[in-house]
Design a protein around this motif. Structure first.
Motif, PDB file in Angstrom:
ATOM      1  N   THR A   1     -26.781  18.193  -8.171  1.00  0.00           N
ATOM      2  CA  THR A   1     -25.890  17.394  -9.021  1.00  0.00           C
ATOM      3  C   THR A   1     -25.105  18.251 -10.002  1.00  0.00           C
ATOM      4  N   GLY A   2     -25.498  19.502 -10.160  1.00  0.00           N
ATOM      5  CA  GLY A   2     -24.814  20.384 -11.094  1.00  0.00           C
ATOM      6  C   GLY A   2     -25.368  20.334 -12.498  1.00  0.00           C
ATOM      7  N   ALA A   3     -26.202  19.339 -12.810  1.00  0.00           N
ATOM      8  CA  ALA A   3     -26.796  19.222 -14.147  1.00  0.00           C
ATOM      9  C   ALA A   3     -28.167  18.569 -14.015  1.00  0.00           C
ATOM     10  N   GLU A   4     -29.094  19.004 -14.843  1.00  0.00           N
ATOM     11  CA  GLU A   4     -30.452  18.471 -14.843  1.00  0.00           C
ATOM     12  C   GLU A   4     -30.866  18.157 -16.274  1.00  0.00           C
ATOM     13  N   ASN A   5     -31.765  17.164 -16.417  1.00  0.00           N
ATOM     14  CA  ASN A   5     -32.245  16.885 -17.767  1.00  0.00           C
ATOM     15  C   ASN A   5     -33.551  17.640 -18.022  1.00  0.00           C
ATOM     16  N   SER A   6     -33.908  17.741 -19.285  1.00  0.00           N
ATOM     17  CA  SER A   6     -35.057  18.546 -19.704  1.00  0.00           C
ATOM     18  C   SER A   6     -36.356  18.081 -19.061  1.00  0.00           C
ATOM     19  N   GLY A   7     -36.539  16.765 -18.944  1.00  0.00           N
ATOM     20  CA  GLY A   7     -37.764  16.235 -18.346  1.00  0.00           C
ATOM     21  C   GLY A   7     -37.927  16.644 -16.903  1.00  0.00           C
ATOM     22  N   GLU A   8     -36.851  16.571 -16.128  1.00  0.00           N
ATOM     23  CA  GLU A   8     -36.905  16.979 -14.721  1.00  0.00           C
ATOM     24  C   GLU A   8     -37.196  18.467 -14.608  1.00  0.00           C
TER      25      GLU A   8
ATOM     26  N   GLU B   1     -24.659  25.159 -20.801  1.00  0.00           N
ATOM     27  CA  GLU B   1     -24.090  24.177 -21.722  1.00  0.00           C
ATOM     28  C   GLU B   1     -24.866  22.884 -21.545  1.00  0.00           C
ATOM     29  N   SER B   2     -24.919  22.117 -22.600  1.00  0.00           N
ATOM     30  CA  SER B   2     -25.699  20.886 -22.602  1.00  0.00           C
ATOM     31  C   SER B   2     -24.840  19.726 -23.061  1.00  0.00           C
ATOM     32  N   GLU B   3     -25.143  18.551 -22.515  1.00  0.00           N
ATOM     33  CA  GLU B   3     -24.392  17.337 -22.857  1.00  0.00           C
ATOM     34  C   GLU B   3     -25.375  16.187 -23.015  1.00  0.00           C
ATOM     35  N   ARG B   4     -25.284  15.517 -24.135  1.00  0.00           N
ATOM     36  CA  ARG B   4     -26.159  14.369 -24.393  1.00  0.00           C
ATOM     37  C   ARG B   4     -25.548  13.132 -23.757  1.00  0.00           C
ATOM     38  N   ARG B   5     -26.374  12.422 -22.974  1.00  0.00           N
ATOM     39  CA  ARG B   5     -25.977  11.150 -22.361  1.00  0.00           C
ATOM     40  C   ARG B   5     -27.073  10.134 -22.649  1.00  0.00           C
ATOM     41  N   GLY B   6     -26.811   9.285 -23.613  1.00  0.00           N
ATOM     42  CA  GLY B   6     -27.819   8.298 -24.006  1.00  0.00           C
ATOM     43  C   GLY B   6     -29.029   8.997 -24.592  1.00  0.00           C
ATOM     44  N   MET B   7     -30.201   8.718 -24.022  1.00  0.00           N
ATOM     45  CA  MET B   7     -31.449   9.303 -24.508  1.00  0.00           C
ATOM     46  C   MET B   7     -31.740  10.666 -23.881  1.00  0.00           C
ATOM     47  N   ASN B   8     -30.948  11.085 -22.894  1.00  0.00           N
ATOM     48  CA  ASN B   8     -31.211  12.337 -22.181  1.00  0.00           C
ATOM     49  C   ASN B   8     -30.162  13.393 -22.492  1.00  0.00           C
ATOM     50  N   THR B   9     -30.558  14.629 -22.367  1.00  0.00           N
ATOM     51  CA  THR B   9     -29.633  15.750 -22.473  1.00  0.00           C
ATOM     52  C   THR B   9     -29.613  16.440 -21.124  1.00  0.00           C
ATOM     53  N   PHE B  10     -28.424  16.618 -20.583  1.00  0.00           N
ATOM     54  CA  PHE B  10     -28.263  17.264 -19.289  1.00  0.00           C
ATOM     55  C   PHE B  10     -27.723  18.672 -19.490  1.00  0.00           C
ATOM     56  N   HIS B  11     -28.230  19.597 -18.695  1.00  0.00           N
ATOM     57  CA  HIS B  11     -27.901  21.005 -18.841  1.00  0.00           C
ATOM     58  C   HIS B  11     -27.294  21.510 -17.544  1.00  0.00           C
TER      59      HIS B  11
END
Length: 118
Positions: A56-63, A89-99
């Motif tokens: 997907t090109g980006a993953e969240n911290s939990g995954e 680079e990181s982007e916040r989307r709702g409750m998650n941050t994707f990197h």
């Protein structure tokens, strides 16, 4: 007390002559060294690998934490170091941050180390 390294802006990709082109000055050496230091950890290498190969090109911290096998807070710490070095680079989307990995920063670092690479 440990010696603290100077703080430099590492938000942009490394930008200096290749180290193979001739002796580098202190500022360029520090800029390259801080970026290499940021990635010189096995967990951070694994995180970079996961981000670079993400479908997907980006993953969240939990995954990422689940795959790497460390706590989410530990992953967040490592991601913060990579972000400070300008490698992700990181982007916040709702409750998650994707990197996501910053391929331009990694390419620039490779070229500074060896201009004949890649």
């Amino acid at each position: 007390m440990p010696k603290a390294l100077p703080v430099i802006d590492m938000s942009a990709p490394v930008c200096c002559p290749p180290v193979a082109a001739g002796p580098v000055d202190d500022a360029a050496a520090l800029e390259v060294a801080l970026r290499l230091k940021a990635i010189a950890d096995p967990v951070r290498v694994k995180l970079m690998s996961l981000l670079l190969t993400s479908a997907t090109g980006a993953e969240n911290s939990g995954e990422l934490a689940a795959v790497v096998g460390v706590s989410e807070s530990t992953v967040s710490h490592h991601l913060g170091q990579l972000r400070t070095a300008g490698l992700i680079e990181s982007e916040r989307r709702g409750m998650n941050t994707f990197h996501r990995a910053r391929r331009d920063a990694l390419s620039a670092l490779c070229l500074v180390l060896d201009p004949n690479c890649c």
